[in-house]
Design a protein around this motif. Structure first.
Motif, PDB file in Angstrom:
ATOM      1  N   LEU A 111       0.784  -1.241   0.000  1.00 39.91           N
ATOM      2  CA  LEU A 111       0.000   0.000   0.000  1.00 39.91           C
ATOM      3  C   LEU A 111       0.815   1.289   0.000  1.00 39.91           C
ATOM      4  CD1 LEU A 111      -3.149  -0.680   2.226  1.00 39.91           C
ATOM      5  CD2 LEU A 111      -2.846  -0.874  -0.244  1.00 39.91           C
ATOM      6  N   PRO A 112       1.969   1.368   0.671  1.00 43.93           N
ATOM      7  CA  PRO A 112       2.670   2.658   0.700  1.00 43.93           C
ATOM      8  C   PRO A 112       2.906   3.278  -0.678  1.00 43.93           C
ATOM      9  CG  PRO A 112       3.599   1.215   2.343  1.00 43.93           C
ATOM     10  CD  PRO A 112       2.620   0.381   1.557  1.00 43.93           C
ATOM     11  N   ARG A 113       3.335   2.481  -1.652  1.00 45.97           N
ATOM     12  CA  ARG A 113       3.576   3.023  -2.993  1.00 45.97           C
ATOM     13  C   ARG A 113       2.285   3.533  -3.611  1.00 45.97           C
ATOM     14  NH1 ARG A 113       2.398   1.005  -7.658  1.00 45.97           N
ATOM     15  NH2 ARG A 113       2.016  -1.072  -6.793  1.00 45.97           N
ATOM     16  N   ILE A 114       1.208   2.748  -3.480  1.00 50.05           N
ATOM     17  CA  ILE A 114      -0.077   3.142  -4.070  1.00 50.05           C
ATOM     18  C   ILE A 114      -0.595   4.419  -3.417  1.00 50.05           C
ATOM     19  CG2 ILE A 114      -2.479   2.429  -4.384  1.00 50.05           C
ATOM     20  CD1 ILE A 114      -1.470  -0.482  -4.398  1.00 50.05           C
ATOM     21  N   GLY A 163      -7.898  -9.974  -8.765  1.00 51.10           N
ATOM     22  CA  GLY A 163      -7.210 -11.123  -9.326  1.00 51.10           C
ATOM     23  C   GLY A 163      -6.772 -12.051  -8.212  1.00 51.10           C
ATOM     24  N   VAL A 164      -5.749 -12.826  -8.468  1.00 48.69           N
ATOM     25  CA  VAL A 164      -5.284 -13.817  -7.497  1.00 48.69           C
ATOM     26  C   VAL A 164      -3.860 -13.478  -7.067  1.00 48.69           C
ATOM     27  CG1 VAL A 164      -4.744 -16.248  -7.107  1.00 48.69           C
ATOM     28  CG2 VAL A 164      -6.762 -15.608  -8.446  1.00 48.69           C
ATOM     29  N   VAL A 165      -3.663 -13.374  -5.761  1.00 46.49           N
ATOM     30  CA  VAL A 165      -2.327 -13.236  -5.197  1.00 46.49           C
ATOM     31  C   VAL A 165      -1.722 -14.628  -5.088  1.00 46.49           C
ATOM     32  CG1 VAL A 165      -1.007 -12.623  -3.134  1.00 46.49           C
ATOM     33  CG2 VAL A 165      -2.836 -11.121  -3.924  1.00 46.49           C
ATOM     34  N   THR A 166      -0.684 -14.891  -5.859  1.00 46.19           N
ATOM     35  CA  THR A 166      -0.078 -16.221  -5.853  1.00 46.19           C
ATOM     36  C   THR A 166       0.895 -16.362  -4.684  1.00 46.19           C
ATOM     37  OG1 THR A 166       1.654 -15.509  -7.383  1.00 46.19           O
ATOM     38  CG2 THR A 166      -0.319 -16.501  -8.333  1.00 46.19           C
ATOM     39  N   GLN A 242       3.883 -14.171  -0.571  1.00 45.21           N
ATOM     40  CA  GLN A 242       3.392 -13.749  -1.876  1.00 45.21           C
ATOM     41  C   GLN A 242       4.559 -13.684  -2.859  1.00 45.21           C
ATOM     42  OE1 GLN A 242       1.038 -10.157  -1.658  1.00 45.21           O
ATOM     43  NE2 GLN A 242       0.035 -10.804   0.245  1.00 45.21           N
ATOM     44  N   THR A 243       4.378 -14.283  -4.030  1.00 44.86           N
ATOM     45  CA  THR A 243       5.466 -14.323  -5.008  1.00 44.86           C
ATOM     46  C   THR A 243       5.818 -12.934  -5.515  1.00 44.86           C
ATOM     47  OG1 THR A 243       3.849 -14.796  -6.749  1.00 44.86           O
ATOM     48  CG2 THR A 243       4.955 -16.677  -5.751  1.00 44.86           C
ATOM     49  N   ALA A 244       4.833 -12.040  -5.619  1.00 45.35           N
ATOM     50  CA  ALA A 244       5.111 -10.691  -6.114  1.00 45.35           C
ATOM     51  C   ALA A 244       5.981  -9.916  -5.132  1.00 45.35           C
ATOM     52  CB  ALA A 244       3.802  -9.946  -6.366  1.00 45.35           C
ATOM     53  N   THR A 294      -0.026  -6.342  -8.977  1.00 43.03           N
ATOM     54  CA  THR A 294       0.575  -7.282  -8.019  1.00 43.03           C
ATOM     55  C   THR A 294      -0.085  -8.663  -8.042  1.00 43.03           C
ATOM     56  OG1 THR A 294      -0.915  -6.701  -6.171  1.00 43.03           O
ATOM     57  CG2 THR A 294       1.015  -5.301  -6.517  1.00 43.03           C
ATOM     58  N   VAL A 295      -1.075  -8.856  -8.915  1.00 43.11           N
ATOM     59  CA  VAL A 295      -1.829 -10.105  -8.905  1.00 43.11           C
ATOM     60  C   VAL A 295      -1.823 -10.749 -10.281  1.00 43.11           C
ATOM     61  CG1 VAL A 295      -3.346  -9.282  -7.062  1.00 43.11           C
ATOM     62  CG2 VAL A 295      -4.015  -8.933  -9.444  1.00 43.11           C
ATOM     63  N   SER A 296      -2.241 -12.013 -10.285  1.00 43.64           N
ATOM     64  CA  SER A 296      -2.444 -12.726 -11.540  1.00 43.64           C
ATOM     65  C   SER A 296      -3.925 -12.691 -11.859  1.00 43.64           C
ATOM     66  CB  SER A 296      -1.989 -14.183 -11.397  1.00 43.64           C
ATOM     67  OG  SER A 296      -0.632 -14.245 -11.028  1.00 43.64           O
TER      68      SER A 296
END
Length: 297
Positions: A111-114, A163-166, A242-244, A294-296
């Protein structure tokens, strides 16, 4: 004094005593004197005709009466906070306070960047962040906007699926240099594993997809995903993150890419009554746009 004439200030003191366990700590947190906090509790006890706290070795202990009142007092606190945020705002401009609820890891890592970009565009916004892996109640206005890892079901909520957080197994390079890299899931059992301590809502959903994970013995356990991530970064062992997020750290290595095979559906959610208010709409849209990377899909 009757219960319908009890000041909100008294309930606020009541909640502070519940949270801190003492009059002195409650008074400090509210900027009151201890005698004033004591008078508030005495007034409540007089209005309800029952003791609310008993003094014990560890401080003030809530009675059954106090525990039965807690939920209602917390609802009052949430409504008071919500009214303050509404009063702070402007119905025409992107101005005022927005409270965002999100999981700890997302609050700290994503969130900080966003929010930095959002506040550059709208400098009159004030942001309150609630970092918690519990689901705050938007219908009770405990937060204005939430980022959730479970699908919202209430009809009164507006939601956008991002989307999906992998998720994947990861370890620090230093750990792998000392202990080697597992080549299959069976070899994971020979390594120090980092995992969860409590089964929160999203973990229960995860275990439905992979019940075999419930039998894994974790050598390092924490009820905070942020603590688990810190443990992975410190080289304590192999854990799930989280992979991201891991991809941004060159020292974190994904173990057995794709072997975990699970992800968390991600939603940005708010109450439908807020969607036409500029500050909520702007924040909601910024979160949707920012999280999309950040998601797929």
């Amino acid at each position: 004094m009757t219960t319908d004439r009890v000041s909100w200030d008294y309930y606020r003191t009541f909640l502070a005593v519940l949270q801190t366990g003492s009059l002195s700590a409650a008074a400090r947190s509210l900027g009151l004197t201890q005698p004033t906090a004591g008078r508030h509790i005495e007034a409540l006890e007089d209005a309800f005709g029952a003791a609310l706290f008993l003094r014990g070795p560890q401080g003030l202990l809530p009675t059954d009466k106090a525990l039965s009142m807690r939920g209602h007092a917390e609802t009052m606190a949430a409504m008071s906070s919500s009214l303050s945020r509404i009063a702070s705002g402007d119905m025409a401009d992107v101005r005022g306070t927005v409270r965002i609820s999100a999981a700890e890891v997302i609050t700290v890592e994503t969130l900080p960047r966003i929010l930095s970009e959002l506040l550059e565009r709208h400098p009159d916004l004030d942001i309150e962040l609630s970092a918690s892996d519990t689901v705050e109640d938007l219908l009770q206005q405990e937060a204005d906007i939430a980022i959730r890892m479970i699908r919202p079901v209430q009809a009164a909520l507006v939601s956008r699926r991002i989307g999906v957080v992998t998720l994947g197994f990861h370890a620090h390079r230093n750990y792998l240099e000392r202990h080697g890299t597992p080549q299959n899931t069976a070899e994971l059992a020979a390594h120090r594993l980092i995992g969860f301590d409590k089964q929160l809502a999203y973990i229960r959903d995860l275990l439905k997809a992979r019940p075999d994970i419930a039998d894994i013995h974790f050598n390092v356990r924490a009820d905070s995903n942020l603590v688990q991530l810190a443990a992975i970064r410190a080289g304590l062992g192999i854990g799930v993150c989280q992979t991201a997020i891991a991809a941004r750290d060159p020292d974190l290595v994904e173990i057995l890419p794709g072997a975990l095979g699970i992800g968390l559906e991600t939603f940005v959610v708010m109450h439908q009554s807020l969607k036409t208010t500029p500050r909520y709409r702007a924040t909601y849209d910024a979160l949707v746009e920012g999280l999309a990377s950040t998601v797929s899909r």
